[in-house]
Design a protein around this motif. Structure first.
Motif, PDB file in Angstrom:
ATOM      1  N   PRO A 189     -17.180  11.976  19.950  1.00  0.00           N
ATOM      2  CA  PRO A 189     -16.979  10.874  19.422  1.00  0.00           C
ATOM      3  C   PRO A 189     -16.871   9.702  20.420  1.00  0.00           C
ATOM      4  CG  PRO A 189     -14.906  12.081  18.925  1.00  0.00           C
ATOM      5  CD  PRO A 189     -16.066  13.063  19.299  1.00  0.00           C
ATOM      6  N   ASP A 190     -17.392   8.520  20.528  1.00  0.00           N
ATOM      7  CA  ASP A 190     -17.181   7.399  21.348  1.00  0.00           C
ATOM      8  C   ASP A 190     -17.233   6.272  20.628  1.00  0.00           C
ATOM      9  OD1 ASP A 190     -17.628   5.706  23.530  1.00  0.00           O
ATOM     10  OD2 ASP A 190     -19.414   6.687  24.499  1.00  0.00           O
ATOM     11  N   VAL A 191     -16.039   5.397  20.979  1.00  0.00           N
ATOM     12  CA  VAL A 191     -15.747   4.365  20.131  1.00  0.00           C
ATOM     13  C   VAL A 191     -16.678   3.147  20.856  1.00  0.00           C
ATOM     14  CG1 VAL A 191     -13.155   4.708  19.774  1.00  0.00           C
ATOM     15  CG2 VAL A 191     -13.880   3.757  22.050  1.00  0.00           C
ATOM     16  N   SER A 192     -17.281   3.272  21.790  1.00  0.00           N
ATOM     17  CA  SER A 192     -18.293   2.240  22.363  1.00  0.00           C
ATOM     18  C   SER A 192     -19.314   2.070  21.637  1.00  0.00           C
ATOM     19  CB  SER A 192     -18.338   2.544  23.948  1.00  0.00           C
ATOM     20  OG  SER A 192     -19.285   3.725  24.093  1.00  0.00           O
ATOM     21  N   LEU A 193     -19.818   3.216  20.988  1.00  0.00           N
ATOM     22  CA  LEU A 193     -20.856   3.123  20.255  1.00  0.00           C
ATOM     23  C   LEU A 193     -20.927   2.399  18.896  1.00  0.00           C
ATOM     24  CD1 LEU A 193     -22.211   6.839  20.832  1.00  0.00           C
ATOM     25  CD2 LEU A 193     -22.761   4.631  22.161  1.00  0.00           C
ATOM     26  N   VAL A 194     -19.583   2.024  18.271  1.00  0.00           N
ATOM     27  CA  VAL A 194     -19.404   1.591  16.968  1.00  0.00           C
ATOM     28  C   VAL A 194     -18.561   0.336  17.087  1.00  0.00           C
ATOM     29  CG1 VAL A 194     -19.884   3.776  15.871  1.00  0.00           C
ATOM     30  CG2 VAL A 194     -17.313   3.341  16.783  1.00  0.00           C
ATOM     31  N   ARG A 195     -18.573  -0.501  17.959  1.00  0.00           N
ATOM     32  CA  ARG A 195     -17.708  -1.666  18.017  1.00  0.00           C
ATOM     33  C   ARG A 195     -18.425  -2.910  17.037  1.00  0.00           C
ATOM     34  NH1 ARG A 195     -16.353  -0.518  24.322  1.00  0.00           N
ATOM     35  NH2 ARG A 195     -14.646   0.698  24.056  1.00  0.00           N
ATOM     36  N   HIS A 196     -17.601  -3.453  16.341  1.00  0.00           N
ATOM     37  CA  HIS A 196     -17.866  -4.397  15.608  1.00  0.00           C
ATOM     38  C   HIS A 196     -16.831  -5.680  15.654  1.00  0.00           C
ATOM     39  CE1 HIS A 196     -21.617  -2.559  13.930  1.00  0.00           C
ATOM     40  NE2 HIS A 196     -21.003  -1.589  13.868  1.00  0.00           N
ATOM     41  N   ASP A 197     -17.196  -6.896  15.280  1.00  0.00           N
ATOM     42  CA  ASP A 197     -16.318  -8.095  15.266  1.00  0.00           C
ATOM     43  C   ASP A 197     -15.003  -7.642  14.158  1.00  0.00           C
ATOM     44  OD1 ASP A 197     -14.957 -10.378  15.939  1.00  0.00           O
ATOM     45  OD2 ASP A 197     -16.174 -11.659  14.673  1.00  0.00           O
ATOM     46  N   ARG A 198     -14.060  -7.286  14.468  1.00  0.00           N
ATOM     47  CA  ARG A 198     -12.928  -6.994  13.492  1.00  0.00           C
ATOM     48  C   ARG A 198     -11.446  -7.420  14.106  1.00  0.00           C
ATOM     49  NH1 ARG A 198     -15.677  -1.647  14.023  1.00  0.00           N
ATOM     50  NH2 ARG A 198     -16.487  -1.379  11.892  1.00  0.00           N
ATOM     51  N   SER A 199     -10.573  -7.317  13.207  1.00  0.00           N
ATOM     52  CA  SER A 199      -9.205  -7.894  13.453  1.00  0.00           C
ATOM     53  C   SER A 199      -8.288  -6.682  13.256  1.00  0.00           C
ATOM     54  CB  SER A 199      -8.787  -8.982  12.363  1.00  0.00           C
ATOM     55  OG  SER A 199      -9.784 -10.170  12.781  1.00  0.00           O
ATOM     56  N   ARG A 200      -7.042  -6.923  14.116  1.00  0.00           N
ATOM     57  CA  ARG A 200      -6.167  -5.879  13.879  1.00  0.00           C
ATOM     58  C   ARG A 200      -4.761  -6.555  14.238  1.00  0.00           C
ATOM     59  NH1 ARG A 200      -5.218  -0.757  17.610  1.00  0.00           N
ATOM     60  NH2 ARG A 200      -5.296  -2.493  19.030  1.00  0.00           N
ATOM     61  N   ALA A 201      -3.619  -6.270  13.312  1.00  0.00           N
ATOM     62  CA  ALA A 201      -2.392  -6.851  13.241  1.00  0.00           C
ATOM     63  C   ALA A 201      -1.467  -5.792  13.630  1.00  0.00           C
ATOM     64  CB  ALA A 201      -1.926  -7.428  12.074  1.00  0.00           C
ATOM     65  N   GLY A 202      -0.166  -6.157  13.994  1.00  0.00           N
ATOM     66  CA  GLY A 202       1.015  -5.455  14.351  1.00  0.00           C
ATOM     67  C   GLY A 202       2.189  -6.536  14.483  1.00  0.00           C
ATOM     68  N   PHE A 203       3.436  -5.605  14.700  1.00  0.00           N
ATOM     69  CA  PHE A 203       4.638  -6.346  14.925  1.00  0.00           C
ATOM     70  C   PHE A 203       5.573  -5.500  15.507  1.00  0.00           C
ATOM     71  CE2 PHE A 203       5.803  -3.057  11.557  1.00  0.00           C
ATOM     72  CZ  PHE A 203       7.342  -2.734  11.991  1.00  0.00           C
ATOM     73  N   VAL A 204       6.470  -6.205  16.136  1.00  0.00           N
ATOM     74  CA  VAL A 204       7.733  -5.678  16.932  1.00  0.00           C
ATOM     75  C   VAL A 204       8.785  -6.322  16.525  1.00  0.00           C
ATOM     76  CG1 VAL A 204       8.482  -5.506  19.366  1.00  0.00           C
ATOM     77  CG2 VAL A 204       6.282  -5.550  19.154  1.00  0.00           C
ATOM     78  N   LEU A 205       9.868  -5.483  16.224  1.00  0.00           N
ATOM     79  CA  LEU A 205      11.447  -5.821  16.040  1.00  0.00           C
ATOM     80  C   LEU A 205      12.048  -5.401  17.400  1.00  0.00           C
ATOM     81  CD1 LEU A 205      13.370  -7.014  13.930  1.00  0.00           C
ATOM     82  CD2 LEU A 205      13.880  -4.572  13.194  1.00  0.00           C
ATOM     83  N   ASN A 206      12.643  -6.648  17.795  1.00  0.00           N
ATOM     84  CA  ASN A 206      13.357  -6.349  19.047  1.00  0.00           C
ATOM     85  C   ASN A 206      14.762  -6.994  19.160  1.00  0.00           C
ATOM     86  OD1 ASN A 206      14.116  -6.754  22.040  1.00  0.00           O
ATOM     87  ND2 ASN A 206      12.409  -7.757  22.543  1.00  0.00           N
ATOM     88  N   LEU A 207      15.731  -5.887  19.527  1.00  0.00           N
ATOM     89  CA  LEU A 207      17.086  -6.242  19.351  1.00  0.00           C
ATOM     90  C   LEU A 207      17.846  -6.048  20.648  1.00  0.00           C
ATOM     91  CD1 LEU A 207      16.274  -4.385  16.759  1.00  0.00           C
ATOM     92  CD2 LEU A 207      18.459  -5.399  15.833  1.00  0.00           C
ATOM     93  N   GLU A 208      18.847  -6.838  20.932  1.00  0.00           N
ATOM     94  CA  GLU A 208      19.583  -6.707  22.302  1.00  0.00           C
ATOM     95  C   GLU A 208      20.930  -7.398  21.884  1.00  0.00           C
ATOM     96  OE1 GLU A 208      19.553 -10.191  25.234  1.00  0.00           O
ATOM     97  OE2 GLU A 208      17.437  -9.526  24.719  1.00  0.00           O
ATOM     98  N   GLN A 209      21.947  -6.561  22.279  1.00  0.00           N
ATOM     99  CA  GLN A 209      23.457  -6.805  22.178  1.00  0.00           C
ATOM    100  C   GLN A 209      24.409  -6.267  23.044  1.00  0.00           C
ATOM    101  OE1 GLN A 209      24.932  -8.310  18.975  1.00  0.00           O
ATOM    102  NE2 GLN A 209      26.432  -8.572  20.563  1.00  0.00           N
ATOM    103  N   GLU A 210      25.235  -7.255  23.673  1.00  0.00           N
ATOM    104  CA  GLU A 210      26.177  -7.100  24.401  1.00  0.00           C
ATOM    105  C   GLU A 210      27.446  -6.419  23.811  1.00  0.00           C
ATOM    106  OE1 GLU A 210      27.513  -9.750  27.814  1.00  0.00           O
ATOM    107  OE2 GLU A 210      29.102 -10.103  26.385  1.00  0.00           O
TER     108      GLU A 210
END
Length: 451
Positions: free
Chosen positions: A299-320
């Protein structure tokens, strides 16, 4: 191949050591002069930094390997970068910054073989000979909205001055997305704290970047009392993590973040929630696997690329927690049905750790840090790599899947106000999510100077 890599390091090491010693002496002299003549409100400034990281690992268990595997026979590599930060105040609230940098060196196995790669100073390109580049050229405009006045200290990419606590900050030009987004006081700077990619940033944050981690874009930040809203538009590479040679927002990334600041028993803390959406020519893992089944190929991803969207998130915490002890944690995830576009092959990640200053043993400027990370792949990605597919960083030819587990510990020894020496240890179980390979122990030494 291994003999070539070792001889390459041996050939460059005398140059690196000589250059480091000479530059550190120059840095110390310039920094001393700067301390004696620091202006109250800077109109211009020049800062610099030098970082050398040497990492090595012994031989580890490896019944097989692929094109993107971490080499199992033991490796030693180093990276060196020397950066000049030049800033100019254009008008009230506006600053222009230009960073020039000289880079040299390689990450372990040419920055391949681990999704949570062990050095944030190792780029996806390497070179024996030092080369010059310009990672940042940007303008920052701060628009005051009232509130208490805050003193801004002189630092890299920051002029001394006074600004209102409530403000809007606009940044336009070439810089790194993580200069502004997903920052953390305890785990974000591979030149000063943790080194592992998935400890210093949200592992699943596939942020826009060229192979060195920079791109063109614009960001706006609205700070008011206890909260800040951030938004940005950035250029994605023309192909996954390719070099960016011109400004073109046909492929782009949108990033938004909300930050809440608080006090817990008199100690400051922050909670940040980040979301991103990338739009580009990218492949679905399932399409690559299906095509390979029909043709009998890998399998090779370069052969099946099309215009697409992808989403994600990050929850980031810091505490003294106390005056000398801080804690951090990140949880990140993204749509795992599609290929990694810019950062690394991590679809879900959890990291947490502690940072302890040396007050308790009479070394108040030293820091001891410990972090734990667990990285995971989606089912679609597992199937793709098990069938022999390759990604940006990983690909062993086949895959006996298990989450990638990383422990990192470092001690930063402050030699003087401008120079620090750090010792780092990382234990990585299931490198590149493969229970058939590893575990591997990675040892590191970091020398960092700044003025």
């Amino acid at each position: 191949m291994t003999q070539f890599k070792q001889s390459r390091l041996e050939a460059t090491m005398p140059f690196v050591i000589t250059a480091c010693v000479s530059l550190l002496c120059a840095f110390h002299s310039l920094a001393a002069r700067a301390d004696d003549a620091m202006p109250a409100n800077e109109q211009w400034a020049v800062h610099g930094q030098l970082t050398n990281i040497t990492q090595w690992h012994p031989q580890f268990r490896s019944p097989y390997s692929g094109p993107n595997s971490l080499e199992s026979n033991g490796r030693t590599e180093e990276t060196t970068d020397l950066t000049l930060f030049a800033g100019l105040r254009l008008w009230r609230g506006a600053e222009l910054w230009v960073n020039t940098e000289i880079d040299q060196g390689f990450g372990l196995s040419n920055t391949l073989g681990v999704a949570g790669f062990p050095s944030g100073e190792a780029y996806k390109v390497g070179a024996n000979t030092p080369y010059l580049r310009v990672p940042r050229v940007f303008i920052r405009q701060v628009i005051p909205l009232g509130g208490a006045e805050q003193q801004v200290e002189s630092a890299a990419n920051q002029l001394t001055g006074v600004r209102s606590a409530d403000n809007v900050t606009l940044t336009v030009g070439k810089f790194s997305v993580v200069d502004i987004f997903d920052t953390n006081s305890y785990a974000h700077d591979p030149r000063a704290d943790f080194m592992n990619w998935s400890a210093i940033d949200g592992g699943a944050f596939d942020y826009a970047a060229d192979p060195w981690g920079y791109t063109y874009g614009a960001a706006a930040e609205w700070s008011q009392d206890w909260w800040t809203l951030r938004g940005g538009l950035f250029q994605l590479s023309g192909a996954p993590n390719a070099k960016i040679t011109r400004v073109d927002f046909k492929q782009r990334s949108l990033v938004g973040e909300i930050e809440a600041r608080h006090q817990w028993q008199g100690h400051p803390g922050k909670v940040k929630l980040l979301a991103f959406v990338n739009r580009a020519q990218m492949a679905r893992y399932a399409d690559a696997v299906e095509l390979a089944r029909g043709t009998g190929a890998t399998p090779d991803v370069s052969l099946v690329r099309h215009d697409r969207s992808r989403a994600g998130f990050v929850l980031n915490l810091e505490q003294e927690l106390t005056s000398d002890l801080g804690a951090f944690a990140r949880v990140s995830a993204r749509d795992g049905s599609k290929e990694t576009y810019e950062f690394t092959e991590i679809d879900r990640s959890l990291s947490a750790g502690l940072s302890l200053k040396g007050d308790r043993w009479g070394r108040r400027d030293d820091v001891l840090g410990v972090a734990m990370v667990v990285n995971a792949l989606s089912g679609a990605a597992q199937e793709y790599f098990a069938a022999g597919g390759l990604g940006l960083l990983i690909g062993d030819g086949k895959l006996n899947y298990a989450p990638e587990k990383i422990m990192e510990m470092y001690y930063s020894l402050r030699l003087d106000s401008h120079l620090a020496l750090s010792f780092d240890y990382q234990h990585i179980a299931n490198p590149a999510y493969n229970r058939d390979r590893g575990p591997v122990s990675i040892y590191g030494v970091r020398l960092h100077a700044e003025f």
